[in-house]
Design a protein around this motif. Structure first.
Motif, PDB file in Angstrom:
ATOM      1  N   GLY A 237       0.839  -1.208   0.000  1.00 14.72           N
ATOM      2  CA  GLY A 237       0.000   0.000   0.000  1.00 14.72           C
ATOM      3  C   GLY A 237       0.865   1.244   0.000  1.00 14.72           C
ATOM      4  O   GLY A 237       1.613   1.485  -0.924  1.00 14.72           O
ATOM      5  N   GLU A 238       0.783   2.030   1.058  1.00 18.33           N
ATOM      6  CA  GLU A 238       1.519   3.291   1.171  1.00 18.33           C
ATOM      7  C   GLU A 238       2.538   3.166   2.295  1.00 18.33           C
ATOM      8  O   GLU A 238       2.173   2.931   3.442  1.00 18.33           O
ATOM      9  CB  GLU A 238       0.533   4.426   1.457  1.00 18.33           C
ATOM     10  CG  GLU A 238       1.133   5.803   1.366  1.00 18.33           C
ATOM     11  CD  GLU A 238       0.076   6.882   1.500  1.00 18.33           C
ATOM     12  OE1 GLU A 238       0.063   7.789   0.661  1.00 18.33           O
ATOM     13  OE2 GLU A 238      -0.734   6.807   2.446  1.00 18.33           O
ATOM     14  N   VAL A 239       3.833   3.298   1.941  1.00 15.76           N
ATOM     15  CA  VAL A 239       4.912   3.075   2.912  1.00 15.76           C
ATOM     16  C   VAL A 239       6.078   4.017   2.666  1.00 15.76           C
ATOM     17  O   VAL A 239       6.246   4.533   1.563  1.00 15.76           O
ATOM     18  CB  VAL A 239       5.443   1.620   2.852  1.00 15.76           C
ATOM     19  CG1 VAL A 239       4.395   0.620   3.305  1.00 15.76           C
ATOM     20  CG2 VAL A 239       5.966   1.273   1.483  1.00 15.76           C
ATOM     21  N   PRO A 240       6.919   4.221   3.685  1.00 18.30           N
ATOM     22  CA  PRO A 240       8.154   4.983   3.478  1.00 18.30           C
ATOM     23  C   PRO A 240       9.153   4.169   2.640  1.00 18.30           C
ATOM     24  O   PRO A 240       9.065   2.940   2.555  1.00 18.30           O
ATOM     25  CB  PRO A 240       8.702   5.197   4.891  1.00 18.30           C
ATOM     26  CG  PRO A 240       7.692   4.685   5.840  1.00 18.30           C
ATOM     27  CD  PRO A 240       6.705   3.873   5.080  1.00 18.30           C
ATOM     28  N   LEU A 241      10.109   4.855   2.059  1.00 17.91           N
ATOM     29  CA  LEU A 241      11.125   4.237   1.219  1.00 17.91           C
ATOM     30  C   LEU A 241      11.856   3.108   1.945  1.00 17.91           C
ATOM     31  O   LEU A 241      12.077   2.035   1.375  1.00 17.91           O
ATOM     32  CB  LEU A 241      12.137   5.302   0.764  1.00 17.91           C
ATOM     33  CG  LEU A 241      13.270   4.789  -0.109  1.00 17.91           C
ATOM     34  CD1 LEU A 241      12.765   4.504  -1.510  1.00 17.91           C
ATOM     35  CD2 LEU A 241      14.404   5.785  -0.146  1.00 17.91           C
ATOM     36  N   GLN A 242      12.215   3.328   3.187  1.00 13.48           N
ATOM     37  CA  GLN A 242      12.973   2.327   3.940  1.00 13.48           C
ATOM     38  C   GLN A 242      12.187   1.030   4.071  1.00 13.48           C
ATOM     39  O   GLN A 242      12.739  -0.064   3.944  1.00 13.48           O
ATOM     40  CB  GLN A 242      13.347   2.873   5.315  1.00 13.48           C
ATOM     41  CG  GLN A 242      14.277   1.966   6.082  1.00 13.48           C
ATOM     42  CD  GLN A 242      14.858   2.659   7.289  1.00 13.48           C
ATOM     43  OE1 GLN A 242      14.872   3.876   7.396  1.00 13.48           O
ATOM     44  NE2 GLN A 242      15.368   1.878   8.210  1.00 13.48           N
TER      45      GLN A 242
ATOM     46  N   ASN B  41       4.761  12.339   4.794  1.00  9.55           N
ATOM     47  CA  ASN B  41       4.475  11.386   5.866  1.00  9.55           C
ATOM     48  C   ASN B  41       3.987  12.174   7.078  1.00  9.55           C
ATOM     49  O   ASN B  41       4.774  12.908   7.688  1.00  9.55           O
ATOM     50  CB  ASN B  41       5.736  10.584   6.203  1.00  9.55           C
ATOM     51  CG  ASN B  41       5.486   9.475   7.201  1.00  9.55           C
ATOM     52  OD1 ASN B  41       4.465   9.444   7.876  1.00  9.55           O
ATOM     53  ND2 ASN B  41       6.429   8.561   7.279  1.00  9.55           N
ATOM     54  N   PRO B  42       2.713  12.034   7.462  1.00 10.16           N
ATOM     55  CA  PRO B  42       2.192  12.813   8.581  1.00 10.16           C
ATOM     56  C   PRO B  42       2.835  12.454   9.925  1.00 10.16           C
ATOM     57  O   PRO B  42       2.828  13.255  10.852  1.00 10.16           O
ATOM     58  CB  PRO B  42       0.702  12.504   8.583  1.00 10.16           C
ATOM     59  CG  PRO B  42       0.553  11.228   7.825  1.00 10.16           C
ATOM     60  CD  PRO B  42       1.711  11.164   6.876  1.00 10.16           C
ATOM     61  N   GLU B  43       3.428  11.250  10.008  1.00 13.80           N
ATOM     62  CA  GLU B  43       4.047  10.803  11.259  1.00 13.80           C
ATOM     63  C   GLU B  43       5.523  11.188  11.353  1.00 13.80           C
ATOM     64  O   GLU B  43       6.102  11.132  12.426  1.00 13.80           O
ATOM     65  CB  GLU B  43       3.895   9.284  11.403  1.00 13.80           C
ATOM     66  CG  GLU B  43       2.446   8.858  11.538  1.00 13.80           C
ATOM     67  CD  GLU B  43       2.307   7.357  11.576  1.00 13.80           C
ATOM     68  OE1 GLU B  43       3.307   6.649  11.809  1.00 13.80           O
ATOM     69  OE2 GLU B  43       1.179   6.881  11.381  1.00 13.80           O
ATOM     70  N   ASP B  44       6.121  11.560  10.217  1.00 17.49           N
ATOM     71  CA  ASP B  44       7.543  11.897  10.192  1.00 17.49           C
ATOM     72  C   ASP B  44       7.762  12.914   9.077  1.00 17.49           C
ATOM     73  O   ASP B  44       7.824  12.552   7.900  1.00 17.49           O
ATOM     74  CB  ASP B  44       8.374  10.636   9.956  1.00 17.49           C
ATOM     75  CG  ASP B  44       9.875  10.900   9.910  1.00 17.49           C
ATOM     76  OD1 ASP B  44      10.303  12.065  10.067  1.00 17.49           O
ATOM     77  OD2 ASP B  44      10.636   9.931   9.721  1.00 17.49           O
ATOM     78  N   GLY B  45       7.897  14.168   9.441  1.00 17.22           N
ATOM     79  CA  GLY B  45       8.035  15.236   8.469  1.00 17.22           C
ATOM     80  C   GLY B  45       9.275  15.143   7.608  1.00 17.22           C
ATOM     81  O   GLY B  45       9.388  15.805   6.583  1.00 17.22           O
TER      82      GLY B  45
END
Length: 186
Positions: A72-77, A108-112
């Motif tokens: 789905g929707e995830v950070p690069l790492q 990313n709303p949890e990590d700017g």
């Protein structure tokens, strides 16, 4: 039954080769990990020859699309971790796919400091098409196995993956920072 007889005739017992009394020393071809790497490389070359001409993307780009499809929707790492690629490799691959319109990014709303990645509608459509072709490619690769043997093989691979992951984490926890950095750079 013919497949199993051929397998027994052609391969012998994996563990007997290590303790063979015939005087022949075992070599790298007798290692499960070597055979697995050879098969993975062959599978990648087969994918490249079937995907790139038809869809214009590399096997690595296809892996990114496929993994993003199920994550789905995830950070690069997170995408890199699930794809089995280094973050630097993933960054270059994703940048090109964003430019071509296959991947969308949002804050990313949890990590700017990071962004979230997800498939664009074009990327989703492409991943579905390639997945259909990939199932056909897998059928060709597994054609000498019965359906039951295919299911057994997949279950055995899952079990070996779980055991190997546990072993990797044990080794990683005992490794020095220097060794960990050098692994991440490879």
């Amino acid at each position: 039954m013919r497949n199993r007889d051929q397998l027994n005739e052609n391969s012998g017992d994996y563990f007997d080769k290590r303790h063979d009394k015939s005087g022949k020393e075992p070599d790298i071809r007798d290692l499960f990990s070597f055979q697995l790497q050879r098969l993975a490389g062959l599978s990648t070359r087969i994918a490249a020859l079937s995907i790139r001409p038809k869809y214009g993307i590399t096997p690595r780009e296809w892996r990114v699309l496929a993994v993003l499809k199920y994550l789905g929707e995830v950070p690069l790492q997170e995408l890199a971790k699930h794809s089995g690629l280094l973050k630097s490799q993933m960054s270059r691959t994703v940048s090109g796919m964003i430019d071509r319109g296959y991947i969308a990014r949002t804050a990313n709303p949890e990590d700017g400091r990071s962004i979230l990645l997800k498939l664009s509608p074009e990327g989703l459509a492409l991943s579905r098409s390639i997945l259909d072709d990939s199932f056909e490619r897998n059928e060709e690769m597994l054609a000498t196995l019965s359906h039951a043997e295919q299911q057994i093989l997949l279950e055995l691979l899952r079990r070996v993956t779980r055991t190997s992951s546990k072993y990797y984490h044990e080794l990683r926890s005992a490794a020095s920072q220097s060794d960990l950095r050098s692994i991440d750079e490879e």
